[in-house]
Structure formats: structure tokens, C-alpha cells
Design an enzyme around this catalytic site. Sequence first.
Site, PDB file in Angstrom:
ATOM      1  CG  LEU A 266     -18.156  39.793 -19.941  1.00 36.44           C
ATOM      2  CD1 LEU A 266     -19.361  39.148 -19.268  1.00 36.44           C
ATOM      3  CD2 LEU A 266     -18.251  41.318 -19.838  1.00 36.44           C
TER       4      LEU A 266
ATOM      5  CG  ASP B 135      -8.403  42.048 -20.915  1.00 40.25           C
ATOM      6  OD1 ASP B 135      -8.614  43.261 -21.080  1.00 40.25           O
ATOM      7  OD2 ASP B 135      -8.828  41.168 -21.688  1.00 40.25           O
TER       8      ASP B 135
HETATM    9  C1  MEV Z   1      -9.472  42.881 -24.798  1.00 36.11           C
HETATM   10  O1  MEV Z   1     -10.224  42.798 -23.598  1.00 36.11           O
HETATM   11  C2  MEV Z   1      -8.888  44.252 -24.973  1.00 36.11           C
HETATM   12  C3  MEV Z   1      -8.099  44.455 -26.274  1.00 36.11           C
HETATM   13  O2  MEV Z   1      -7.707  45.821 -26.270  1.00 36.11           O
HETATM   14  C4  MEV Z   1      -6.886  43.561 -26.349  1.00 36.11           C
HETATM   15  C5  MEV Z   1      -5.777  43.938 -25.379  1.00 36.11           C
HETATM   16  O3  MEV Z   1      -5.804  45.008 -24.818  1.00 36.11           O
HETATM   17  O4  MEV Z   1      -4.846  43.112 -25.253  1.00 36.11           O
HETATM   18  C6  MEV Z   1      -8.971  44.221 -27.488  1.00 36.11           C
END
Ligand code: MEV
Length: 274
Positions: free
Chosen positions: A92, A138
Site C-alpha cells: 500500500l 509509487d
Molecule cells: C510496487 O508497488 C510496484 C512494483 O512494480 C515495483 C516498482 O514499480 O518499483 C512491484
Amino acid sequence: MAKAFGKIILAGEHAVVYGYPAIAMTIDLEVRINARLSDKPGLVFLNPQIDPEHKSAGLFVEVLPKLTELLGPRVRELEFQIDSDIPGGCGLGSSAALSVGLIRAVLDFLGESRSSEQIAGMALELEKIFHGNPSGVDHTVIAQEGLIWFQRGHAEKIIPKRPLNFEISMASPHAGTRAAVQAVRHRYDQNPSGTMQIFEAISQLTFDMRRAIEQGDLPEIGRLMTENHALLKKLGVSTDELDALCAQAIQNGALGAKLTGAGGGGCVIALMPK
Ligand code: MEV
């Protein structure tokens, strides 16, 4: 008091690390950070649940020197009181929210402001401590807020034609985004063409989902989420628990469901009909 929201990924996680698009959205769980002058400078976690994953890895030690590099020597005089609603290790965005929140807290203290793009740029440097080689999705969605399309450092807002309501359910915490991204890298090195095929299929459905969001076609968005989950399972990042939570959500009337974030544990998001 500086704040930063958590996030969910509607489509495209993992593939986004390889330059494919992703769709992400902030949620109303937040981290709150107060920065004040103190003779005991450092990070103080008012909520010990904030991020056990990163704490135990000792990565927090690197955060303040990096923040000082980014925002100047006054950071060394500050105590950061951190409180968070965002459970750690659950996909999250707890570490990205922490990164954005710390930057906003220093800026508040200094009485300075920066654009959301500049904040995202600085947060990337902090996120590298936690995740090694993050795609940037993120901390970009957390810095910009709302619903975004993200690809290779470029982000733009998506305007949904109808409101999107998600239910989030939680499985066991995952072993860390860094570990999940490395596992996918390993799979890619072992089988580049097979893994690329999965990424291509995820990319296609991410484009389709954007269209469905802009047209307000909720059943189609749900269908594409479920398809995305099946591809993430193929990629090896789902678990029996996550699969069961998805199945249960759909049985209970959700239009579609998928794991969100790195996988290997964490959370499932389910799109509600209303
Ligand atoms: C993590 O929230 C999302 C992933 O694609 C990693 C990233 O984008 O750096 C798994």
C-alpha cells in the site's frame, strides 16, 4: 503536520519496472509527519507498525543522510515524529508515503515549497534506499495524488467517468518489494521471452483499462483486474492466500479483484459495483 497518502496499483505492477505502463491511485490511508527542532534529532515512530520490514533491515539509517543531501544541513537538527495508518509490507505504499511525507515535513519546517514533480524526484532518491531500483510509480502517484497513468518517469492524470470504489483486504505481509522485484528479475533472466510475453499481455490490458476507466465501464475494469491477477500469478508473485481473497471478493459480488503492489503477500483490491 505533513501528510502523504498510501496507494494501490490498478494495473501494471512489475511490468512497469521494465518500462511498461501502470495505473495507480492514492487511497485515504495516510502517514503524518511532524518535523521539529530537537536536541534528540532523528526518526521517531509513534506507530511501531509503520514498516517492520524496513526497520528490521536497518535501512532507516540511510534515510536522514540522504534527506540532508537533498534538503540541506538543517535536517540534522530535526526530530521527525511519524504516525501512520498505512500498514507496512502490504503493497500500500508505506515506504513511498514515508519518503514523500519526510520531504514535505522538511519543506514545511523550512517554509519552502516545491512542485509535486520536484517532490517526486527527491522521493525517488529515498525510495532507492528501500527498493533498490524502483520504477517510480509509487512515489509519483503519492506525490501527485489521485489517479495516474505512469510510464518511464512520465505521469499524467486519468479522469474516471464514474467513481471507482475499491475494497482492500489484507493477506500476510510480503517479504519486501525489493525481494519480489528481484524474484521477477531472476525469472526474466531464466526465461526472457516467456516473461516478456507476460509483460506484453499486462501492458495491453493496462491500455484497455485506461480506456474503460475513461468510459466508465466498471464491469470491463473489473474483468481486466482479474485478468491482471492471473498474469501476476503466472509471473510467480501471487500466493494461495491472495488467490483465495480474490476468489472470495468476486463470489461476494466484486466486479474483479487482483493483488496490488509487489505481491508475495500483501493486499488484494476488489472493484465494487457501486
Ligand atoms: C510496487 O508497488 C510496484 C512494483 O512494480 C515495483 C516498482 O514499480 O518499483 C512491484
